[in-house]
Design a protein around this motif. Structure first.
Motif, PDB file in Angstrom:
ATOM      1  N   TRP A 115       0.937  -1.121  -0.088  1.00 19.34           N
ATOM      2  CA  TRP A 115       0.051  -0.077  -0.124  1.00 19.34           C
ATOM      3  C   TRP A 115       0.826   1.246   0.030  1.00 19.34           C
ATOM      4  O   TRP A 115       0.384   2.155   0.395  1.00 19.34           O
ATOM      5  CB  TRP A 115      -0.879  -0.143   1.172  1.00 19.34           C
ATOM      6  CG  TRP A 115      -2.210  -0.852   1.202  1.00 19.34           C
ATOM      7  CD1 TRP A 115      -2.022  -2.089   0.346  1.00 19.34           C
ATOM      8  CD2 TRP A 115      -3.499  -0.552   1.523  1.00 19.34           C
ATOM      9  NE1 TRP A 115      -3.491  -2.411   0.474  1.00 19.34           N
ATOM     10  CE2 TRP A 115      -4.473  -1.650   0.871  1.00 19.34           C
ATOM     11  CE3 TRP A 115      -4.133   0.441   1.966  1.00 19.34           C
ATOM     12  CZ2 TRP A 115      -5.770  -1.743   1.187  1.00 19.34           C
ATOM     13  CZ3 TRP A 115      -5.677   0.430   2.212  1.00 19.34           C
ATOM     14  CH2 TRP A 115      -6.281  -0.640   1.829  1.00 19.34           C
ATOM     15  N   LYS A 116       1.875   1.156  -0.563  1.00 17.64           N
ATOM     16  CA  LYS A 116       2.717   2.440  -0.943  1.00 17.64           C
ATOM     17  C   LYS A 116       2.208   3.272  -1.896  1.00 17.64           C
ATOM     18  O   LYS A 116       2.193   4.571  -1.796  1.00 17.64           O
ATOM     19  CB  LYS A 116       4.241   2.228  -1.180  1.00 17.64           C
ATOM     20  CG  LYS A 116       4.841   1.296  -0.011  1.00 17.64           C
ATOM     21  CD  LYS A 116       6.366   0.958  -0.444  1.00 17.64           C
ATOM     22  CE  LYS A 116       7.246   2.148  -0.624  1.00 17.64           C
ATOM     23  NZ  LYS A 116       8.637   1.630  -0.866  1.00 17.64           N
ATOM     24  N   GLY A 158     -11.146  -2.604  -0.136  1.00 15.42           N
ATOM     25  CA  GLY A 158     -10.798  -2.072   1.173  1.00 15.42           C
ATOM     26  C   GLY A 158     -10.385  -0.633   0.999  1.00 15.42           C
ATOM     27  O   GLY A 158     -10.691   0.594   2.041  1.00 15.42           O
ATOM     28  N   ALA A 159      -9.854  -0.151   0.109  1.00 14.80           N
ATOM     29  CA  ALA A 159      -9.209   1.206  -0.081  1.00 14.80           C
ATOM     30  C   ALA A 159     -10.605   2.183  -0.087  1.00 14.80           C
ATOM     31  O   ALA A 159     -10.682   3.273   0.442  1.00 14.80           O
ATOM     32  CB  ALA A 159      -8.353   1.167  -1.094  1.00 14.80           C
ATOM     33  N   MET A 160     -11.337   1.648  -1.021  1.00 14.85           N
ATOM     34  CA  MET A 160     -12.721   2.283  -1.164  1.00 14.85           C
ATOM     35  C   MET A 160     -13.443   2.702   0.060  1.00 14.85           C
ATOM     36  O   MET A 160     -14.174   3.496   0.298  1.00 14.85           O
ATOM     37  CB  MET A 160     -13.460   1.754  -2.170  1.00 14.85           C
ATOM     38  CG  MET A 160     -14.675   2.521  -2.843  1.00 14.85           C
ATOM     39  SD  MET A 160     -14.154   4.074  -3.766  1.00 14.85           S
ATOM     40  CE  MET A 160     -13.791   3.234  -5.111  1.00 14.85           C
ATOM     41  N   ASP A 173     -11.526   3.516  10.320  1.00 13.69           N
ATOM     42  CA  ASP A 173     -10.003   3.104  10.882  1.00 13.69           C
ATOM     43  C   ASP A 173      -9.693   1.986  10.023  1.00 13.69           C
ATOM     44  O   ASP A 173      -8.661   1.482   9.902  1.00 13.69           O
ATOM     45  CB  ASP A 173      -9.918   3.205  12.157  1.00 13.69           C
ATOM     46  CG  ASP A 173     -10.365   4.658  13.016  1.00 13.69           C
ATOM     47  OD1 ASP A 173      -9.743   5.457  12.425  1.00 13.69           O
ATOM     48  OD2 ASP A 173     -11.207   4.462  13.732  1.00 13.69           O
ATOM     49  N   ILE A 174     -10.837   0.856  10.130  1.00 14.97           N
ATOM     50  CA  ILE A 174     -10.601  -0.405   9.813  1.00 14.97           C
ATOM     51  C   ILE A 174     -11.436  -0.978   8.695  1.00 14.97           C
ATOM     52  O   ILE A 174     -12.847  -0.296   8.884  1.00 14.97           O
ATOM     53  CB  ILE A 174     -10.557  -1.355  10.868  1.00 14.97           C
ATOM     54  CG1 ILE A 174      -9.289  -1.194  11.567  1.00 14.97           C
ATOM     55  CG2 ILE A 174     -10.575  -2.812  10.362  1.00 14.97           C
ATOM     56  CD1 ILE A 174      -9.236  -1.848  12.941  1.00 14.97           C
ATOM     57  N   SER A 196      -6.623  -0.986   6.645  1.00 14.88           N
ATOM     58  CA  SER A 196      -6.587  -0.110   7.694  1.00 14.88           C
ATOM     59  C   SER A 196      -5.752   1.113   7.431  1.00 14.88           C
ATOM     60  O   SER A 196      -5.027   1.121   6.411  1.00 14.88           O
ATOM     61  CB  SER A 196      -6.037  -0.481   9.087  1.00 14.88           C
ATOM     62  OG  SER A 196      -4.563  -0.638   8.868  1.00 14.88           O
ATOM     63  N   ARG A 197      -6.392   2.255   8.187  1.00 18.05           N
ATOM     64  CA  ARG A 197      -5.435   3.556   7.839  1.00 18.05           C
ATOM     65  C   ARG A 197      -4.293   3.422   8.712  1.00 18.05           C
ATOM     66  O   ARG A 197      -3.865   2.541   9.514  1.00 18.05           O
ATOM     67  CB  ARG A 197      -6.165   4.692   8.357  1.00 18.05           C
ATOM     68  CG  ARG A 197      -7.575   4.697   7.531  1.00 18.05           C
ATOM     69  CD  ARG A 197      -8.185   6.232   7.906  1.00 18.05           C
ATOM     70  NE  ARG A 197      -9.381   6.110   7.219  1.00 18.05           N
ATOM     71  CZ  ARG A 197      -9.465   6.719   5.874  1.00 18.05           C
ATOM     72  NH1 ARG A 197      -8.287   7.117   5.363  1.00 18.05           N
ATOM     73  NH2 ARG A 197     -10.529   7.070   5.279  1.00 18.05           N
ATOM     74  N   GLU A 198      -3.289   4.493   8.987  1.00 18.85           N
ATOM     75  CA  GLU A 198      -2.268   4.445   9.497  1.00 18.85           C
ATOM     76  C   GLU A 198      -2.187   4.145  11.265  1.00 18.85           C
ATOM     77  O   GLU A 198      -1.516   3.233  11.561  1.00 18.85           O
ATOM     78  CB  GLU A 198      -1.408   5.872   9.418  1.00 18.85           C
ATOM     79  CG  GLU A 198      -0.945   6.287   8.142  1.00 18.85           C
ATOM     80  CD  GLU A 198       0.112   5.407   7.612  1.00 18.85           C
ATOM     81  OE1 GLU A 198       0.959   4.823   8.611  1.00 18.85           O
ATOM     82  OE2 GLU A 198       0.358   5.393   6.405  1.00 18.85           O
TER      83      GLU A 198
END
Length: 343
Positions: A156-157, A246-248, A256-257, A275-277
């Protein structure tokens, strides 16, 4: 080394990262698919793949496991198989980038396996970097380019413009046709081809299916929690991929998840967690017997009978049940920021 005259066996993950890792090793060793054996597997069934080739392995052969993380359900089976394989005089290498418990690494090392776990890159990157060192090959500029494109999507970079295209174009459905496409992509990478007209055509076909699948999946979205907001969907089609879905979900629901739920049987579901950061879904997956990365992991969940029965006619009930369970695990394992209060 004698690898030029011995059989090469590769057990690799069933995705682009696994495809790229297998191609990297074969390219470095100067081997083609037609004189090697490549098997696709998942962490939860890798022991089945190993068992299937034990009788074929001979003294001096090479066995590589690539982009396959440890799994509590079968790590002891793998250990016992590896002991038998090493007794045959087979060279075993394991290249991975998932999060491992140190005791599992030491367990596999104790069999004489050369295991390298490096979380700083994707699985293809681990395979390419360390194979070049181990087999005394000069730096391969093509493999550096391939690693950057694959890592862009796998961890996910999204820092390489070819990453999203390659991620979609390498997709292959289950069955013979899908397996043939995976092998074709491996051959392209071995030969230094990262993109061509055939890959573009596959991408175009994928995008059409992706657009058709989004509406149905995202129409099932449910959310729960506030201190750690969880979103969930039910997914019963292959395309779009879990990572794209998931990104969408994370973007649309500001959660958050994200949890992508798929049925595996009457009372069993598979979960893809994104998830986010601030949230670490690897910790959540580990609690469920799975694993992966802080921002992308997977696991299975056994359902109570009443949930299984109701979910046959009401998928929203299933989604709500699962995301509440994930919320509870997230709080109890401190894997999500809990500075806010629950709804």
């Amino acid at each position: 080394m004698s690898y030029k005259n011995n059989k090469i066996y590769i057990i690799t993950h069933n995705d682009l990262d696994g495809i790229g890792g297998a191609a990297s090793v074969l390219r470095i060793l100067g081997r083609k698919l037609n004189d090697s054996t490549v098997i696709f597997a998942e962490p939860y069934n890798v022991e089945v793949a190993i068992e299937g080739i034990i009788s074929s392995l001979q003294t001096g052969d090479y066995l590589f496991l690539i982009d396959i993380g440890s799994n509590k359900s079968n790590i002891n089976y793998v250990y016992n198989y590896f002991k038998k394989i090493k007794e045959k005089g087979v060279n075993i290498y394991w290249f991975d980038h998932h999060v491992w418990d140190e005791k599992d690494i030491e367990l596999i090392k104790s069999t004489g396996t050369n295991i390298i776990v490096d979380t700083s890159t994707c699985g293809a990157g681990v395979a390419a970097r360390y194979s070049q060192k181990l087999f005394n090959k000069i730096n391969d500029e093509f493999l550096e380019k391939l690693e950057k494109a694959i890592c862009a999507s796998d961890i996910w970079k999204w820092d390489d413009e070819l990453g999203p295209k390659l991620f979609r174009a390498s997709y292959a459905n289950h069955g013979v046709n899908g397996l043939e496409w995976k092998f074709k992509v491996i051959e392209k990478f071995i030969n230094g081809i990262i993109w061509d007209d055939e890959m573009q055509a596959h991408l175009n076909d994928y995008i059409i299916k992706e657009l058709k699948g989004f509406d149905g999946i995202l129409s099932t979205i449910k959310t729960y929690g506030n201190s750690c907001k969880i979103s969930g969907v039910f997914k019963d089609v292959d395309i779009p991929s879990d990572s794209i879905v998931g990104a969408m979900m994370l973007s649309r629901s500001k959660s958050d998840i994200a949890v992508i739920i798929k049925k595996k049987g009457f009372n069993l579901v598979s979960l893809s967690l994104r998830s986010r950061e601030k949230a670490n879904v690897q910790v959540i997956a580990k609690n469920l017997g799975g694993g992966g990365h802080p921002k992308a992991s997977g696991a299975s969940m056994k359902l109570p009978l009443y949930v299984s029965f109701i979910s046959m006619i009401d998928k929203s009930f299933l989604i709500k049940y699962v995301i509440k369970k994930i919320y509870s695990i997230a709080l109890s394992s401190n894997s999500c920021n809990t500075s806010r209060t629950q709804l």
